[in-house]
Design a protein around this motif. Structure first.
Motif, PDB file in Angstrom:
ATOM      1  N   CYS A 188      -0.025  -6.273  -2.045  1.00 46.68           N
ATOM      2  CA  CYS A 188       1.302  -6.081  -1.458  1.00 46.68           C
ATOM      3  C   CYS A 188       2.348  -5.717  -2.520  1.00 46.68           C
ATOM      4  O   CYS A 188       2.088  -5.783  -3.713  1.00 46.68           O
ATOM      5  CB  CYS A 188       1.718  -7.349  -0.716  1.00 46.68           C
ATOM      6  SG  CYS A 188       0.518  -7.888   0.525  1.00 46.68           S
ATOM      7  N   PHE A 189       3.524  -5.303  -2.032  1.00 42.09           N
ATOM      8  CA  PHE A 189       4.666  -4.968  -2.887  1.00 42.09           C
ATOM      9  C   PHE A 189       4.398  -3.763  -3.792  1.00 42.09           C
ATOM     10  O   PHE A 189       4.879  -3.681  -4.907  1.00 42.09           O
ATOM     11  CB  PHE A 189       5.091  -6.167  -3.733  1.00 42.09           C
ATOM     12  CG  PHE A 189       5.558  -7.331  -2.914  1.00 42.09           C
ATOM     13  CD1 PHE A 189       6.828  -7.339  -2.360  1.00 42.09           C
ATOM     14  CD2 PHE A 189       4.727  -8.411  -2.676  1.00 42.09           C
ATOM     15  CE1 PHE A 189       7.265  -8.405  -1.587  1.00 42.09           C
ATOM     16  CE2 PHE A 189       5.159  -9.489  -1.909  1.00 42.09           C
ATOM     17  CZ  PHE A 189       6.432  -9.488  -1.367  1.00 42.09           C
ATOM     18  N   GLY A 190       3.627  -2.826  -3.296  1.00 44.56           N
ATOM     19  CA  GLY A 190       3.448  -1.582  -4.038  1.00 44.56           C
ATOM     20  C   GLY A 190       2.562  -1.728  -5.252  1.00 44.56           C
ATOM     21  O   GLY A 190       1.479  -2.310  -5.198  1.00 44.56           O
ATOM     22  N   GLY A 191       3.040  -1.201  -6.378  1.00 43.78           N
ATOM     23  CA  GLY A 191       2.167  -1.004  -7.517  1.00 43.78           C
ATOM     24  C   GLY A 191       1.440   0.314  -7.341  1.00 43.78           C
ATOM     25  O   GLY A 191       1.505   0.945  -6.272  1.00 43.78           O
ATOM     26  N   ARG A 192       0.745   0.750  -8.385  1.00 44.43           N
ATOM     27  CA  ARG A 192       0.060   2.041  -8.346  1.00 44.43           C
ATOM     28  C   ARG A 192      -1.408   1.865  -8.728  1.00 44.43           C
ATOM     29  O   ARG A 192      -1.763   0.933  -9.454  1.00 44.43           O
ATOM     30  CB  ARG A 192       0.737   3.037  -9.296  1.00 44.43           C
ATOM     31  CG  ARG A 192       2.186   3.302  -8.955  1.00 44.43           C
ATOM     32  CD  ARG A 192       2.875   4.175 -10.004  1.00 44.43           C
ATOM     33  NE  ARG A 192       4.313   4.251  -9.725  1.00 44.43           N
ATOM     34  CZ  ARG A 192       4.883   5.176  -8.960  1.00 44.43           C
ATOM     35  NH1 ARG A 192       4.137   6.121  -8.420  1.00 44.43           N
ATOM     36  NH2 ARG A 192       6.182   5.167  -8.738  1.00 44.43           N
ATOM     37  N   ASN A 226      -1.228   5.457   3.190  1.00 44.31           N
ATOM     38  CA  ASN A 226      -0.147   5.117   4.113  1.00 44.31           C
ATOM     39  C   ASN A 226       1.145   4.900   3.339  1.00 44.31           C
ATOM     40  O   ASN A 226       1.171   4.158   2.355  1.00 44.31           O
ATOM     41  CB  ASN A 226      -0.489   3.837   4.884  1.00 44.31           C
ATOM     42  CG  ASN A 226       0.664   3.371   5.750  1.00 44.31           C
ATOM     43  OD1 ASN A 226       0.989   3.993   6.746  1.00 44.31           O
ATOM     44  ND2 ASN A 226       1.308   2.288   5.342  1.00 44.31           N
ATOM     45  N   GLU A 227       2.220   5.552   3.762  1.00 44.62           N
ATOM     46  CA  GLU A 227       3.563   5.371   3.199  1.00 44.62           C
ATOM     47  C   GLU A 227       3.538   5.428   1.675  1.00 44.62           C
ATOM     48  O   GLU A 227       3.725   4.431   0.975  1.00 44.62           O
ATOM     49  CB  GLU A 227       4.185   4.078   3.729  1.00 44.62           C
ATOM     50  CG  GLU A 227       4.364   4.151   5.239  1.00 44.62           C
ATOM     51  CD  GLU A 227       5.056   2.957   5.855  1.00 44.62           C
ATOM     52  OE1 GLU A 227       5.186   1.918   5.185  1.00 44.62           O
ATOM     53  OE2 GLU A 227       5.473   3.072   7.024  1.00 44.62           O
ATOM     54  N   ALA A 228       3.343   6.652   1.205  1.00 44.19           N
ATOM     55  CA  ALA A 228       3.063   6.875  -0.220  1.00 44.19           C
ATOM     56  C   ALA A 228       4.209   6.504  -1.157  1.00 44.19           C
ATOM     57  O   ALA A 228       4.006   6.421  -2.365  1.00 44.19           O
ATOM     58  CB  ALA A 228       2.683   8.343  -0.440  1.00 44.19           C
ATOM     59  N   SER A 229       5.428   6.274  -0.632  1.00 46.25           N
ATOM     60  CA  SER A 229       6.513   5.870  -1.533  1.00 46.25           C
ATOM     61  C   SER A 229       7.135   4.541  -1.131  1.00 46.25           C
ATOM     62  O   SER A 229       8.280   4.255  -1.457  1.00 46.25           O
ATOM     63  CB  SER A 229       7.603   6.964  -1.584  1.00 46.25           C
ATOM     64  OG  SER A 229       8.337   6.999  -0.382  1.00 46.25           O
ATOM     65  N   ALA A 230       6.353   3.697  -0.427  1.00 46.24           N
ATOM     66  CA  ALA A 230       6.885   2.419   0.051  1.00 46.24           C
ATOM     67  C   ALA A 230       6.240   1.248  -0.664  1.00 46.24           C
ATOM     68  O   ALA A 230       5.031   1.051  -0.591  1.00 46.24           O
ATOM     69  CB  ALA A 230       6.669   2.290   1.559  1.00 46.24           C
TER      70      ALA A 230
END
Length: 493
Positions: A188-192, A226-230
């Motif tokens: 969760c919370f993004g990261g790459r 899914n939601e590539a910049s979220a």
């Protein structure tokens, strides 16, 4: 020619909706003593645009879990609302790869890919518990082929960089962020995804495709992220257009070629809001070789209309499919907030019934705008949720067209009634026709179906009833009454 009008009317005070139907009289315009030029909707069948490929929904773990709790008879009724000919007659299903926010808990198909770099422990046993049995029921119920879209929310957390929560606008998605350790990677919370694991993630995705195909699930589409910049508080991962291009071209596509899946599975990029799509997509499409390997762009609705963005993409990349892949109302069913402990009186002056009605209007508005700007496919988010807006493995909840009730039944929201009306009007294979409208309060899209009938969807956004005149091919419908703030459909058969 038979002409019928149907309108879905809703009483916010009672929460009840009703469908009003009436016959209309089509006249030759040349027979009129006066040329009508006021309050006109013009339909131009000689001007044609894209073809509509169909409607669909997401069958998340949470949705399938709820459906599994219904009796066989009641579940069949619920599935018929989406997959039966009198329902949405859906052609598409979206399923998440590994956990998403609408999973009962976080999970991934390889628990520890660091100690298992060959992915020998890969399994979709979690999917076999709820998702696959219910999806197979839906496939059996539909009287035509269904196409399945798989979408990942996050790679295994062990392959990711720490969260990047500060780079995301949380207000767009509803809810609030909890405290999070910005130094510890997670789902969760993004990261790459770390670049050294691009090859591993490509193999992982191909294993997922193969596993689903082996189960008899007709997977025909894959979105890269899914939601590539979220960087949301649920399962998420950030990708730039350049990163998505590198991953697809150098890792995923070659892996799909090895598996014999290249060209058989359509690839979609972006899978996020219309508002920021152009920059990301242009960055990806700057490489003609990579551009030639995808089938289209997937997008969501959460940051507003941005219909012009779709039009720009359609004009710039006319051969690419535009697929609406997710939308939902950002509140819990029967409430006006997405937060279960939020004080309702502080949140909004609207009642829950008024909020539900606004959802239906928003759906119609967004679909008409998308259709008029090149959309080919439309997929909603959860097929069904419960009265908490879940279940989810994270805080908060959102609504859906169908609601699971604790007494073992389900109910339809007014949004479902609107969606059903739209799907019955615009069939698979329908072609969009030219139109013009005199008033900004009136939103219109017109379609010629394969049986040559014409459907005109009209949303009256005004607070009062409006009388309009509809002109088509030398004929006219005079003084058609459009109820205030309601969707109407005129069918010419």
């Amino acid at each position: 020619m038979t002409v019928k009008q149907s309108s879905v009317l809703f009483d916010p005070s009672t929460g009840k909706a009703r469908r009003l139907e009436k016959q209309l009289i089509l006249q030759k315009e040349s027979d009129l003593s006066t040329m009508i030029e006021s309050n006109v909707i013009g339909i131009y069948p000689d001007y044609t645009f894209q073809t509509m490929e169909g409607w669909g929904c997401a069958m998340t773990e949470s949705a399938c879990f709820l459906l599994s709790k219904l009796s066989v008879e009641e579940r069949n009724k619920a599935l018929t609302r989406w997959f039966g000919p009198e329902g949405m007659d859906a052609r598409f299903i979206r399923i998440h790869i590994d956990s998403c926010d609408y999973s009962l808990s976080e999970y991934q198909a390889v628990e520890d890919p660091i100690s298992d770099p060959e992915l020998a422990t890969f399994t979709i046993d979690r999917d076999r518990k709820w998702i696959l049995p219910i999806v197979k029921e839906a496939l059996a119920l539909a009287g035509h082929p269904i196409q399945v879209l798989l979408s990942p929310w996050s790679p295994p957390w062990q392959w990711k960089t720490p969260p990047e929560i500060s780079h995301n606008d949380a207000a767009v998605y509803g809810g609030q962020y909890a405290e999070v350790d910005l130094n510890k990677p997670g789902r969760c919370f993004g990261g790459r995804l770390k670049k050294e694991y691009y090859g591993s993630w490509a193999k992982y995705l191909v294993k997922y495709l193969q596993a689903y195909l082996a189960e008899g699930i007709p997977v025909t589409m894959l979105s890269i992220q899914n939601e590539a910049s979220a960087a949301t508080s649920w399962d998420s991962c950030l990708w730039s257009g350049e990163d998505e291009r590198l991953f697809l071209k150098e890792y995923l596509y070659p892996e799909m070629e090895k598996a014999g899946l290249a060209g058989k599975i359509e690839l979609f990029i972006w899978d996020h809001n219309k508002e920021r799509a152009i920059e990301h997509i242009d960055e990806f499409m700057g490489d003609p070789d990579a551009a030639g390997k995808i089938s289209g762009f997937a997008y969501h609705w959460y940051s507003g209309d941005h219909f012009e963005a779709l039009d720009l993409l359609h004009r710039q990349y006319p051969d690419q499919i535009l697929m609406h892949s997710e939308s939902c109302a950002l509140h819990i069913p029967g409430k006006v907030s997405s937060l279960p402990d939020k004080n309702e009186t502080e949140q909004s002056e609207k009642t829950p019934n008024e909020c539900d009605y606004d959802d239906a209007i928003a759906y119609a508005h967004d679909i008409i705008g998308d259709l008029n700007n090149g959309m080919h496919r439309w997929i909603d988010w959860n097929m069904i949720v419960d009265r908490t807006g879940g279940p989810r493995h994270v805080y908060g909840g959102f609504s859906a067209p169908l609601i699971f009730e604790e007494n073992g039944s389900f109910s339809e929201t007014v949004s479902y009634l609107y969606l059903n009306e739209i799907a019955k009007a615009v069939h698979v294979g329908a072609v969009r026709l030219g139109k013009s409208v005199w008033n900004r309060d009136v939103e219109v899209t017109a379609w010629r179906n394969p049986d040559q009938s014409v459907s005109v969807l009209i949303l009256n956004q005004a607070q009062k009833d409006l009388a309009v005149n509809l002109r088509i091919s030398g004929f006219i419908l005079q003084n058609v009454l459009l109820p205030a703030r309601a969707l109407s459909v005129i069918r010419l058969e």
